[in-house]
Design a protein around this motif. Sequence first.
Motif, PDB file in Angstrom:
ATOM      1  N   VAL A 150       0.838  -1.199   0.000  1.00 19.10           N
ATOM      2  CA  VAL A 150       0.000   0.000   0.000  1.00 19.10           C
ATOM      3  C   VAL A 150       0.873   1.250   0.000  1.00 19.10           C
ATOM      4  CG1 VAL A 150      -1.700   1.312   1.319  1.00 19.10           C
ATOM      5  CG2 VAL A 150      -1.962  -1.153   1.064  1.00 19.10           C
ATOM      6  N   GLU A 151       1.930   1.219   0.773  1.00 22.64           N
ATOM      7  CA  GLU A 151       2.863   2.346   0.798  1.00 22.64           C
ATOM      8  C   GLU A 151       3.469   2.567  -0.589  1.00 22.64           C
ATOM      9  OE1 GLU A 151       7.203   3.397   2.758  1.00 22.64           O
ATOM     10  OE2 GLU A 151       5.780   2.198   3.919  1.00 22.64           O
ATOM     11  N   ALA A 152       3.790   1.478  -1.285  1.00 21.02           N
ATOM     12  CA  ALA A 152       4.361   1.609  -2.627  1.00 21.02           C
ATOM     13  C   ALA A 152       3.382   2.295  -3.572  1.00 21.02           C
ATOM     14  CB  ALA A 152       4.743   0.225  -3.172  1.00 21.02           C
ATOM     15  N   VAL A 153       2.118   1.880  -3.542  1.00 18.50           N
ATOM     16  CA  VAL A 153       1.111   2.506  -4.410  1.00 18.50           C
ATOM     17  C   VAL A 153       0.963   3.984  -4.075  1.00 18.50           C
ATOM     18  CG1 VAL A 153      -1.341   2.530  -5.041  1.00 18.50           C
ATOM     19  CG2 VAL A 153      -0.140   0.357  -4.795  1.00 18.50           C
ATOM     20  N   ASN A 154       0.912   4.298  -2.785  1.00 19.06           N
ATOM     21  CA  ASN A 154       0.746   5.686  -2.375  1.00 19.06           C
ATOM     22  C   ASN A 154       1.917   6.559  -2.791  1.00 19.06           C
ATOM     23  OD1 ASN A 154      -1.773   5.421  -1.234  1.00 19.06           O
ATOM     24  ND2 ASN A 154      -1.013   4.961   0.806  1.00 19.06           N
ATOM     25  N   GLU A 155       3.102   5.997  -2.844  1.00 17.40           N
ATOM     26  CA  GLU A 155       4.262   6.761  -3.304  1.00 17.40           C
ATOM     27  C   GLU A 155       4.216   6.978  -4.816  1.00 17.40           C
ATOM     28  OE1 GLU A 155       6.497   8.305  -1.770  1.00 17.40           O
ATOM     29  OE2 GLU A 155       6.669   7.479   0.249  1.00 17.40           O
ATOM     30  N   LEU A 156       3.725   5.968  -5.535  1.00 16.71           N
ATOM     31  CA  LEU A 156       3.826   5.999  -6.999  1.00 16.71           C
ATOM     32  C   LEU A 156       2.748   6.828  -7.672  1.00 16.71           C
ATOM     33  CD1 LEU A 156       4.706   2.254  -7.532  1.00 16.71           C
ATOM     34  CD2 LEU A 156       6.122   4.163  -8.296  1.00 16.71           C
ATOM     35  N   TRP A 157       1.522   6.796  -7.153  1.00 14.94           N
ATOM     36  CA  TRP A 157       0.436   7.352  -7.948  1.00 14.94           C
ATOM     37  C   TRP A 157       0.540   8.851  -8.173  1.00 14.94           C
ATOM     38  CZ3 TRP A 157      -3.230  10.938  -6.719  1.00 14.94           C
ATOM     39  CH2 TRP A 157      -3.578  11.128  -5.381  1.00 14.94           C
TER      40      TRP A 157
END
Length: 425
Positions: A150-157
């Motif tokens: 979830v942290e990865a998605v939040n960083e990427l979007w």
Amino acid sequence: MAGCERCGANLGRFAHDAVCPTCRAGTALSPRPARLAPAVWMWSDRTAATALASRDLATILRAYRVANGLSQEALAALLAYDKSYVAMIETRKRTPGDVAGRRHIARALGLPYHFLGVTDPDDADFATLIQFGDSVVRLAEVARQSGRVVEAVNELWPLVARLEARAAEGRLERDTLLLLASARLSLGVSLGTVLPEERLTGAAAWTGKALVLARHLDDAEFLAGTLRMHGNELRKAGRLQAAVARLESAAAVAVDDGGRGAAFALLARAAGEAGLPDRFATAIDECRTRMETASGHEILLNPFTLREIHARGLLALGRVNDALAVLDRTAGDPAAPQWRVIERVTTGEILAAGGERVGAEEALIAAIATAERRRLPHQLQRAIRAARKTGLESARASGRAALQRLHSLLAPAASRAQHASTNSP
């Protein structure tokens, strides 16, 4: 690649000076958005994609509400508007024509500004974003591989949103297009880990968009990696023949044994699920060979990972006893935390197929607990499906409860509050 003058860390390919962004900033690269839902909605839902492409505010607001389970009242609260004003916007009786109003809506809903017909007020900072972009992608990959998906998605979007906006305006140079392709790929793979099964086509769509760029960027290593990841997302979405084709291409164009071995590992998985025993056996053999010769630490060329892939493929091909024999082999520790969950679900499925119900239930319940903690809904769905097929009701109930909690956790804050009030005594 040169190192940072302060900390010695490798500088990204887009770095413009001798100090890495982390040392220059002295803090985290960027604040994370408070909610995951806008990112998942924008990048994975077909209805949302159609609504956003329309550039029509009324259509976008209605689609946003439906996708996130919000009433007009809840959306009004999110926007700090009166409910009647939101209703008038959705029925096109009122249209915020001022730039500030549309920027406010875009900011509140986590949408790229250009979808609402306005420019990003931080446009002048785009060059800085590019310098930070490569580090954002790399740190998101670290987060994903360590189980913080979830942290990865939040960083990427936010990065993907800004780059997509520029691409739509035709304002990206080659290096920036490579960054966009990398960010698309990383976002797709991350979504493929965190999305439930029924929405995995969204993850495949984003890795596919990365592949469109990769084919034109004259970077063989990146092309091979993109083919590999896109093939795996196609497999997860159930498009097995397309997955096999992509993964065979990935193995053919790989520039080293590590990349080639990783492609064969994923090809083995896809071939097993597609019922192709000869391709499966060949891919497993190639994987073992590359595991001995590859340099580096490719996550798929790991004894633990390969054992899971081998056992799952044998199960898919109906060779349950052979799969049980593979599980009995010692394989060390997983290369990433989520592989422990994947292996436990596979173990539960194989033990259940072999009639070992107690061991199967224990494995599935262990997988469920870890999958919930790691926020891996499609692994929970696999565990529930395995429990349902074999009548393991305790594991099934545990998985359904965990999945419901996880869906609630990943819902928008307003939707959670509405759900809580609806269900309160």
